[in-house]
Design an enzyme around this catalytic site. Structure first.
Site, PDB file in Angstrom:
ATOM      1  N   ARG A  46       0.782  -1.299  -0.074  1.00 17.40           N
ATOM      2  CA  ARG A  46       0.021  -0.034  -0.087  1.00 17.40           C
ATOM      3  C   ARG A  46       0.671   1.172  -0.199  1.00 17.40           C
ATOM      4  O   ARG A  46       0.604   2.241  -0.560  1.00 17.40           O
ATOM      5  CB  ARG A  46      -0.712  -0.020   1.212  1.00 17.40           C
ATOM      6  CG  ARG A  46      -2.093   0.827   1.330  1.00 17.40           C
ATOM      7  CD  ARG A  46      -2.519   0.927   2.673  1.00 17.40           C
ATOM      8  NE  ARG A  46      -3.188  -0.114   3.182  1.00 17.40           N
ATOM      9  CZ  ARG A  46      -4.607  -0.619   3.441  1.00 17.40           C
ATOM     10  NH1 ARG A  46      -5.293   0.649   3.059  1.00 17.40           N
ATOM     11  NH2 ARG A  46      -4.902  -1.556   3.840  1.00 17.40           N
ATOM     12  N   ASP A  88      -4.054  -0.605  -3.024  1.00 14.68           N
ATOM     13  CA  ASP A  88      -4.962  -1.202  -1.825  1.00 14.68           C
ATOM     14  C   ASP A  88      -5.545  -2.419  -2.107  1.00 14.68           C
ATOM     15  O   ASP A  88      -6.368  -2.485  -3.047  1.00 14.68           O
ATOM     16  CB  ASP A  88      -6.031  -0.096  -1.690  1.00 14.68           C
ATOM     17  CG  ASP A  88      -6.823  -0.164  -0.326  1.00 14.68           C
ATOM     18  OD1 ASP A  88      -6.369  -1.683   0.171  1.00 14.68           O
ATOM     19  OD2 ASP A  88      -7.389   0.475   0.174  1.00 14.68           O
ATOM     20  N   ILE A  89      -4.900  -3.732  -1.319  1.00 12.43           N
ATOM     21  CA  ILE A  89      -5.451  -5.071  -1.932  1.00 12.43           C
ATOM     22  C   ILE A  89      -7.069  -5.174  -1.884  1.00 12.43           C
ATOM     23  O   ILE A  89      -7.497  -5.970  -2.207  1.00 12.43           O
ATOM     24  CB  ILE A  89      -4.915  -5.983  -1.078  1.00 12.43           C
ATOM     25  CG1 ILE A  89      -5.012  -5.992   0.252  1.00 12.43           C
ATOM     26  CG2 ILE A  89      -3.362  -6.031  -1.917  1.00 12.43           C
ATOM     27  CD1 ILE A  89      -4.429  -7.288   0.789  1.00 12.43           C
ATOM     28  N   HIS A 178       5.574 -23.825   8.120  1.00 14.96           N
ATOM     29  CA  HIS A 178       6.941 -23.601   7.889  1.00 14.96           C
ATOM     30  C   HIS A 178       7.761 -24.550   8.762  1.00 14.96           C
ATOM     31  O   HIS A 178       8.938 -24.956   8.517  1.00 14.96           O
ATOM     32  CB  HIS A 178       7.389 -22.168   8.139  1.00 14.96           C
ATOM     33  CG  HIS A 178       7.765 -21.445   9.554  1.00 14.96           C
ATOM     34  ND1 HIS A 178       6.510 -21.193  10.304  1.00 14.96           N
ATOM     35  CD2 HIS A 178       8.702 -21.614  10.253  1.00 14.96           C
ATOM     36  CE1 HIS A 178       7.170 -20.831  11.632  1.00 14.96           C
ATOM     37  NE2 HIS A 178       8.390 -21.171  11.724  1.00 14.96           N
ATOM     38  N   LYS A 182      11.619 -27.005   8.175  1.00 10.13           N
ATOM     39  CA  LYS A 182      12.869 -27.223   8.959  1.00 10.13           C
ATOM     40  C   LYS A 182      13.574 -28.495   8.555  1.00 10.13           C
ATOM     41  O   LYS A 182      13.038 -29.359   8.555  1.00 10.13           O
ATOM     42  CB  LYS A 182      12.517 -26.978  10.278  1.00 10.13           C
ATOM     43  CG  LYS A 182      11.968 -25.763  10.694  1.00 10.13           C
ATOM     44  CD  LYS A 182      11.784 -25.603  12.309  1.00 10.13           C
ATOM     45  CE  LYS A 182      10.985 -24.114  12.588  1.00 10.13           C
ATOM     46  NZ  LYS A 182      11.748 -23.126  12.985  1.00 10.13           N
ATOM     47  N   HIS A 240       2.046 -26.244  14.082  1.00 15.35           N
ATOM     48  CA  HIS A 240       3.217 -26.654  14.390  1.00 15.35           C
ATOM     49  C   HIS A 240       3.370 -27.882  15.139  1.00 15.35           C
ATOM     50  O   HIS A 240       4.019 -28.972  14.642  1.00 15.35           O
ATOM     51  CB  HIS A 240       4.249 -25.615  14.545  1.00 15.35           C
ATOM     52  CG  HIS A 240       4.184 -24.467  14.067  1.00 15.35           C
ATOM     53  ND1 HIS A 240       3.706 -24.428  12.608  1.00 15.35           N
ATOM     54  CD2 HIS A 240       4.125 -23.004  14.464  1.00 15.35           C
ATOM     55  CE1 HIS A 240       3.678 -22.899  12.109  1.00 15.35           C
ATOM     56  NE2 HIS A 240       3.951 -22.230  12.952  1.00 15.35           N
TER      57      HIS A 240
HETATM   58  C1  BG6 Z   1       4.610 -18.685  13.944  1.00 21.24           C
HETATM   59  C2  BG6 Z   1       3.892 -18.091  15.065  1.00 21.24           C
HETATM   60  O1  BG6 Z   1       4.046 -19.647  13.106  1.00 21.24           O
HETATM   61  O2  BG6 Z   1       5.931 -19.509  14.727  1.00 21.24           O
HETATM   62  C3  BG6 Z   1       5.132 -17.470  16.069  1.00 21.24           C
HETATM   63  O3  BG6 Z   1       2.958 -17.339  14.665  1.00 21.24           O
HETATM   64  C4  BG6 Z   1       5.914 -18.210  16.490  1.00 21.24           C
HETATM   65  O4  BG6 Z   1       4.259 -16.905  17.025  1.00 21.24           O
HETATM   66  C5  BG6 Z   1       6.803 -18.863  15.264  1.00 21.24           C
HETATM   67  O5  BG6 Z   1       7.002 -17.479  17.239  1.00 21.24           O
HETATM   68  C6  BG6 Z   1       7.927 -19.778  15.609  1.00 21.24           C
HETATM   69  O6  BG6 Z   1       8.679 -20.192  14.738  1.00 21.24           O
HETATM   70  P1  BG6 Z   1      10.053 -20.561  14.746  1.00 21.24           P
HETATM   71  O7  BG6 Z   1      10.512 -20.712  13.419  1.00 21.24           O
HETATM   72  O8  BG6 Z   1      10.683 -19.238  15.097  1.00 21.24           O
HETATM   73  O9  BG6 Z   1      10.112 -21.535  15.644  1.00 21.24           O
END
Ligand code: BG6
Length: 488
Positions: A46, A88-89, A178, A182, A240
């Protein structure tokens, strides 16, 4: 699978995730020679910036992360890939302008849209991308990467899925967690399925219980707005930590191909015994950090952080106990916990084995033996450690614990950030490290009863001093001999 050139369009490009993770990861992929020729990165923002200003901004982001590894020549090449689309999306004209720009021959017609935006915006953004024909795959593939959280609970996740499946096929959707990017998390699978030594013991006959801890010493930083609506259970456990649980407990997949892997993970999630409303108190615990000391520095309590209402009962610590009702795991408790502002930053899976059936050394002066533990250090220490009981040297028949270490990375080997791996997988069309919708759905089914209970109990929440190991939640444990293991 081969990485193909693509145009990455990043929504929320000026935000935190992009600064800390996405841009540095793309730069490192370029530095490693892994970004195919013709790959371009279009930032959606934006702010009234132009290309030059954006390239300068990205240089700052990348330099802050790369430090001594920053390479001017690589950055020059990377910088030529960077574009900025101001708009602006929430407005339709932003998308017509984007469609026009992307139609230019300079851009690869394989397009990956990365949605690093508030979940509430996922649906509207996709609808506008679709209206502007940006999901049309005639001239190249279209993929959409969706950051977590995917929904806010089971119902909203299902509604979101319904909406996006209107525009996209499942093959086009990359739901990111994510943690799966790792290296040590992937190593859990290699450790289990590329070695035969422990697999015969990996079940209810030999394992007493399993713990998964993800503790952080940081607080919520400037994420108060998001975090107060989410809390630790949604932010970490639903995504996670449950993913870690599936990898450590699943059956061997038919192959490492995406669907086989996901099928096995879903089987685990489906086998988790549902937590009834009445059982929430016994199986889940929450807490909130109060002021305290972290790394010898005084830090404020959660309620004093920016954008947090004084009456907030959002949990910054959550723990729970689960059972997997299948042949392999029936009766084994799984304890999981996560928290902000805890004593130490660490992610570990700790597997505690049963005691041997007989202690032959009972009549000697052997101290009470510790059980065997297998410790999978995800971060910061990346390791696989097996604790064994050995004889202490000397004339006495006494024992001590000794560790066998299978280190993951040598000192001279560089760490690869999870996002590097995942962003490259998108270019390859490899979805094995991304979540299928049923994984997300079953994960919500598991935590939903807890969320519902906590949502109505809003007058009290246990607190813990920042810098500690969290509130006293020992009531979760099935036996007196079980307790949180904080050391690696
Ligand atoms: C994120 C969370 O998905 O993962 C964060 O929203 C958290 O709150 C983070 O701190 C932790 O990821 P990592 O890779 O730093 O362990």
């Amino acid at each position: 699978m081969k990485a193909e050139p693509c145009t990455y369009v990043i929504f929320g490009a000026t935000g935190n995730l992009s600064r800390i993770k996405l841009m540095p990861a793309l730069y490192r992929l370029d530095a490693a020679g892994r970004l195919p020729e013709g790959t371009r990165i279009m930032a959606m923002g934006r702010r009234p910036w132009d290309q030059q200003k954006w390239r300068q901004e990205v240089q700052d982001m990348v330099q802050a992360k790369a430090k001594d590894d920053f390479d001017e020549a690589v950055f020059q090449r990377f910088s030529d890939r960077l574009y900025y689309h101001q708009g602006d999306i929430s407005q339709a004209d932003c998308y017509s302008g984007l469609a026009q720009t992307l139609a230019d021959k300079a851009f690869s017609q394989n397009i990956a849209f990365y949605l690093s935006i508030s979940p509430a915006d996922f649906g509207p953004v996709m609808s506008m991308l679709s209206t502007n024909d940006l999901f049309n795959e005639e001239s190249g593939w279209r993929r959409v990467i969706i950051e977590k959280p995917f929904g806010y609970d089971l119902e909203s996740a299902q509604a979101l899925q319904k909406r996006i499946s209107h525009y996209l096929s499942e093959e086009q959707i990359y739901r990111i967690d994510h943690y799966l990017g790792k290296g040590m998390v992937q190593n859990v699978l290699v450790f289990r399925f590329a070695n035969v030594m422990l697999e015969p013991l990996w079940n209810r006959n030999y394992i007493d219980h399993i713990q998964i801890t993800h503790s952080e010493s940081i607080g919520i930083d400037s994420r108060g707005d998001y975090y107060d609506g989410a809390g630790a259970l949604r932010d970490m456990l639903q995504s996670h930590l449950l993913q870690l649980l599936t990898l450590v407990t699943m059956e061997p997949p038919v192959s490492m191909e995406a669907e086989s892997l996901r099928d096995e993970k879903v089987k685990v999630l489906k086998s988790i015994r549902p937590i009834s409303k009445e059982a929430v108190h016994a199986q889940a615990f929450r807490g909130q950090y109060a002021k305290g000391m972290v790394n010898n520095e005084k830090v404020k309590g959660y309620l004093d952080e920016a954008n947090i209402p004084q009456s907030s009962t959002t949990e910054t610590y959550a723990s729970m106990k689960l059972y997997i009702d299948n042949w392999r795991w029936r009766g084994v408790p799984f304890y999981m916990r996560t928290g902000k502002r805890m004593a130490k930053a660490q992610s570990t899976i700790s597997i505690c084995f049963r005691h041997p059936p007989l202690q032959f050394f009972r009549d000697t002066n052997v101290q009470c033996m510790n059980p065997n533990w297998v410790l999978l250090g995800i971060q910061p220490e990346e390791c696989i450690r097996i604790e064994m009981t050995v004889k202490e040297p000397g004339l006495e028949m006494s024992t001590r614990t000794s560790s066998l270490d299978a280190s993951f990375r040598n000192q001279d080997e560089k760490a690869v950030d999870a996002y590097e791996d995942l962003l490259l997988d998108v270019l390859k069309g490899d979805r094995s490290l991304f979540l299928r919708f049923d994984e997300v759905e079953y994960a919500w089914r598991i935590v939903d009863p807890i969320l519902q209970s906590w949502a109505v109990e809003r007058d009290y929440i246990a607190t813990y001093p920042a810098g500690s190991w969290g509130p006293e939640d020992s009531r979760l444990f099935d036996k007196e001999s079980q307790s949180w293991r904080s050391s690696l």
